[in-house]
Design a protein around this motif. Structure first.
Motif, PDB file in Angstrom:
ATOM      1  N   MET A  48       0.168   1.102 -36.949  1.00 46.75           N
ATOM      2  CA  MET A  48       1.292   1.653 -35.898  1.00 46.75           C
ATOM      3  C   MET A  48       2.225   0.292 -35.179  1.00 46.75           C
ATOM      4  O   MET A  48       2.910   0.412 -34.822  1.00 46.75           O
ATOM      5  N   VAL A  49       1.092  -0.544 -34.217  1.00 42.79           N
ATOM      6  CA  VAL A  49       1.612  -1.943 -34.080  1.00 42.79           C
ATOM      7  C   VAL A  49       2.126  -2.408 -34.395  1.00 42.79           C
ATOM      8  O   VAL A  49       3.869  -3.418 -34.404  1.00 42.79           O
ATOM      9  N   LEU A  50       1.689  -3.317 -35.704  1.00 42.18           N
ATOM     10  CA  LEU A  50       3.046  -3.819 -37.080  1.00 42.18           C
ATOM     11  C   LEU A  50       3.667  -3.516 -36.962  1.00 42.18           C
ATOM     12  O   LEU A  50       4.396  -4.076 -37.912  1.00 42.18           O
ATOM     13  N   TRP A  51       3.795  -2.417 -37.266  1.00 45.62           N
ATOM     14  CA  TRP A  51       5.441  -1.435 -37.923  1.00 45.62           C
ATOM     15  C   TRP A  51       6.503  -1.955 -37.153  1.00 45.62           C
ATOM     16  O   TRP A  51       7.297  -1.375 -37.093  1.00 45.62           O
ATOM     17  N   GLU A  52       6.020  -1.480 -35.351  1.00 40.20           N
ATOM     18  CA  GLU A  52       7.061  -1.736 -33.531  1.00 40.20           C
ATOM     19  C   GLU A  52       7.344  -3.689 -34.247  1.00 40.20           C
ATOM     20  O   GLU A  52       8.004  -4.313 -34.395  1.00 40.20           O
ATOM     21  N   ASP A  55       3.792  -9.457 -37.765  1.00 41.71           N
ATOM     22  CA  ASP A  55       4.276 -11.395 -36.840  1.00 41.71           C
ATOM     23  C   ASP A  55       3.298 -11.206 -35.525  1.00 41.71           C
ATOM     24  O   ASP A  55       4.090 -12.344 -34.563  1.00 41.71           O
ATOM     25  N   ILE A  56       2.371 -10.605 -35.011  1.00 43.34           N
ATOM     26  CA  ILE A  56       2.266 -10.595 -33.514  1.00 43.34           C
ATOM     27  C   ILE A  56       0.123 -11.801 -33.723  1.00 43.34           C
ATOM     28  O   ILE A  56      -0.200 -11.685 -35.019  1.00 43.34           O
ATOM     29  N   SER A  57       0.643 -11.682 -32.140  1.00 40.44           N
ATOM     30  CA  SER A  57      -1.261 -12.874 -32.344  1.00 40.44           C
ATOM     31  C   SER A  57      -1.668 -11.338 -32.321  1.00 40.44           C
ATOM     32  O   SER A  57      -1.590 -10.116 -32.064  1.00 40.44           O
ATOM     33  N   VAL A  58      -3.610 -12.181 -32.294  1.00 38.07           N
ATOM     34  CA  VAL A  58      -4.808 -11.331 -32.409  1.00 38.07           C
ATOM     35  C   VAL A  58      -4.824 -11.025 -30.762  1.00 38.07           C
ATOM     36  O   VAL A  58      -5.353  -9.944 -30.406  1.00 38.07           O
ATOM     37  N   GLY A  59      -4.583 -12.171 -30.045  1.00 37.02           N
ATOM     38  CA  GLY A  59      -4.418 -10.465 -28.531  1.00 37.02           C
ATOM     39  C   GLY A  59      -3.464  -9.965 -28.292  1.00 37.02           C
ATOM     40  O   GLY A  59      -3.415  -9.078 -27.500  1.00 37.02           O
ATOM     41  N   GLU A  60      -2.487 -10.122 -28.541  1.00 35.30           N
ATOM     42  CA  GLU A  60      -1.227  -9.507 -28.310  1.00 35.30           C
ATOM     43  C   GLU A  60      -1.554  -8.118 -29.172  1.00 35.30           C
ATOM     44  O   GLU A  60      -1.894  -7.122 -28.508  1.00 35.30           O
ATOM     45  N   LEU A  61      -2.458  -7.728 -30.158  1.00 35.29           N
ATOM     46  CA  LEU A  61      -2.768  -6.644 -30.922  1.00 35.29           C
ATOM     47  C   LEU A  61      -3.649  -6.147 -30.452  1.00 35.29           C
ATOM     48  O   LEU A  61      -3.833  -4.839 -29.937  1.00 35.29           O
ATOM     49  N   GLY A  62      -4.475  -7.018 -29.912  1.00 41.46           N
ATOM     50  CA  GLY A  62      -5.987  -6.405 -28.683  1.00 41.46           C
ATOM     51  C   GLY A  62      -5.424  -6.141 -27.974  1.00 41.46           C
ATOM     52  O   GLY A  62      -5.358  -5.124 -26.889  1.00 41.46           O
ATOM     53  N   ALA A  63      -4.359  -6.908 -27.621  1.00 47.22           N
ATOM     54  CA  ALA A  63      -3.971  -5.743 -25.363  1.00 47.22           C
ATOM     55  C   ALA A  63      -3.335  -4.584 -25.692  1.00 47.22           C
ATOM     56  O   ALA A  63      -4.096  -3.698 -24.935  1.00 47.22           O
ATOM     57  N   ARG A  64      -2.613  -4.479 -26.742  1.00 50.22           N
ATOM     58  CA  ARG A  64      -1.413  -2.722 -27.474  1.00 50.22           C
ATOM     59  C   ARG A  64      -2.317  -2.448 -27.453  1.00 50.22           C
ATOM     60  O   ARG A  64      -2.126  -0.882 -27.180  1.00 50.22           O
ATOM     61  N   LEU A  65      -3.606  -2.185 -28.364  1.00 51.13           N
ATOM     62  CA  LEU A  65      -4.235  -1.394 -28.403  1.00 51.13           C
ATOM     63  C   LEU A  65      -5.797  -0.961 -27.404  1.00 51.13           C
ATOM     64  O   LEU A  65      -6.931  -0.201 -27.535  1.00 51.13           O
ATOM     65  N   SER A  96      -4.150 -19.981 -32.189  1.00 50.95           N
ATOM     66  CA  SER A  96      -3.927 -17.977 -32.314  1.00 50.95           C
ATOM     67  C   SER A  96      -3.435 -17.857 -33.338  1.00 50.95           C
ATOM     68  O   SER A  96      -3.092 -19.023 -33.949  1.00 50.95           O
ATOM     69  N   VAL A  97      -4.434 -17.017 -33.192  1.00 49.97           N
ATOM     70  CA  VAL A  97      -4.074 -16.684 -34.935  1.00 49.97           C
ATOM     71  C   VAL A  97      -3.026 -15.557 -35.269  1.00 49.97           C
ATOM     72  O   VAL A  97      -2.897 -14.289 -34.658  1.00 49.97           O
ATOM     73  N   SER A  98      -2.311 -15.645 -36.396  1.00 46.42           N
ATOM     74  CA  SER A  98      -0.853 -15.056 -36.334  1.00 46.42           C
ATOM     75  C   SER A  98      -1.447 -13.555 -37.531  1.00 46.42           C
ATOM     76  O   SER A  98      -2.016 -14.265 -38.661  1.00 46.42           O
ATOM     77  N   ILE A  99      -0.799 -12.465 -37.627  1.00 54.18           N
ATOM     78  CA  ILE A  99      -1.295 -11.065 -37.817  1.00 54.18           C
ATOM     79  C   ILE A  99       0.108 -10.555 -38.785  1.00 54.18           C
ATOM     80  O   ILE A  99       0.946 -10.546 -37.472  1.00 54.18           O
ATOM     81  N   ARG A 100       0.409 -10.703 -40.411  1.00 52.27           N
ATOM     82  CA  ARG A 100       1.478  -9.791 -40.770  1.00 52.27           C
ATOM     83  C   ARG A 100       1.193  -9.205 -41.240  1.00 52.27           C
ATOM     84  O   ARG A 100      -0.180  -9.617 -42.553  1.00 52.27           O
ATOM     85  N   LEU A 101       1.908  -7.582 -42.165  1.00 50.40           N
ATOM     86  CA  LEU A 101       1.457  -6.837 -42.801  1.00 50.40           C
ATOM     87  C   LEU A 101       2.008  -8.217 -44.506  1.00 50.40           C
ATOM     88  O   LEU A 101       2.986  -8.869 -44.482  1.00 50.40           O
ATOM     89  N   THR A 102       1.307  -7.592 -45.245  1.00 45.96           N
ATOM     90  CA  THR A 102       1.835  -7.337 -46.760  1.00 45.96           C
ATOM     91  C   THR A 102       2.631  -6.383 -46.974  1.00 45.96           C
ATOM     92  O   THR A 102       3.284  -5.294 -46.381  1.00 45.96           O
ATOM     93  N   GLN A 103       3.082  -6.271 -47.947  1.00 43.68           N
ATOM     94  CA  GLN A 103       4.250  -5.267 -48.627  1.00 43.68           C
ATOM     95  C   GLN A 103       3.028  -4.355 -48.807  1.00 43.68           C
ATOM     96  O   GLN A 103       3.634  -3.039 -48.524  1.00 43.68           O
TER      97      GLN A 103
END
Length: 143
Positions: A48-52, A55-65, A96-103
């Motif tokens: 859900m965070v990645l669909w919003e 290309d978010i950092s691991v730290g940003e994802l952790g903070a959101r969740l 910093s590690v970036s996370i991106r969705l694949t298709q």
């Protein structure tokens, strides 16, 4: 309330217990809905965070969740191994590690589109109480 020390140790007098039990109950509601998709509740909220915001950092994802790296790293490794995301070091900041969705990860959004309505139909709570609970819980998380 004025409790003596024995009363303070009663499970029924603990705010933490109904929060814990309610969280477990909600995850239990999601489990059979997510099972056909082959994902866990924690993966679902990460999606859900990645669909919003892809290309978010691991730290940003952790903070959101509200998840620490010890919980997030194995989750992301599993999502990467399943082909839903890619992880790579950012060029501008190697720490910093970036996370991106694949298709495949983007395609999961369409498969998950009906989940909120399914869960909503499983939770027997009037809308005004649900809105109050939502507000109270986010106030609590903000501290």
């Amino acid at each position: 309330m004025n409790f003596d020390s024995d009363e303070l140790l009663r499970l029924d007098n603990q705010l933490c217990f109904p929060l814990y039990a309610a969280a477990r109950k909600m995850i239990g509601i999601y489990r059979p809905i997510l099972k056909p998709l082959g994902i866990t509740y924690t993966q679902y909220i990460a999606f859900m965070v990645l669909w919003e915001q892809d290309d978010i950092s691991v730290g940003e994802l952790g903070a959101r969740l509200h998840l620490d790296n010890g919980t997030l790293t194995p989750l992301l490794k599993k999502m990467e191994a399943s082909g839903y995301i890619t992880r790579e070091r950012r060029r501008d900041d190697e720490r910093s590690v970036s996370i991106r969705l694949t298709q495949k990860g983007r395609d999961m959004k369409e498969k998950a589109r009906g989940i909120p309505a399914q869960v909503g139909s499983c939770v027997d709570l009037p809308a005004n109480k649900a809105e109050n609970l939502y507000s109270i819980l986010y106030d609590f998380l903000a501290d």
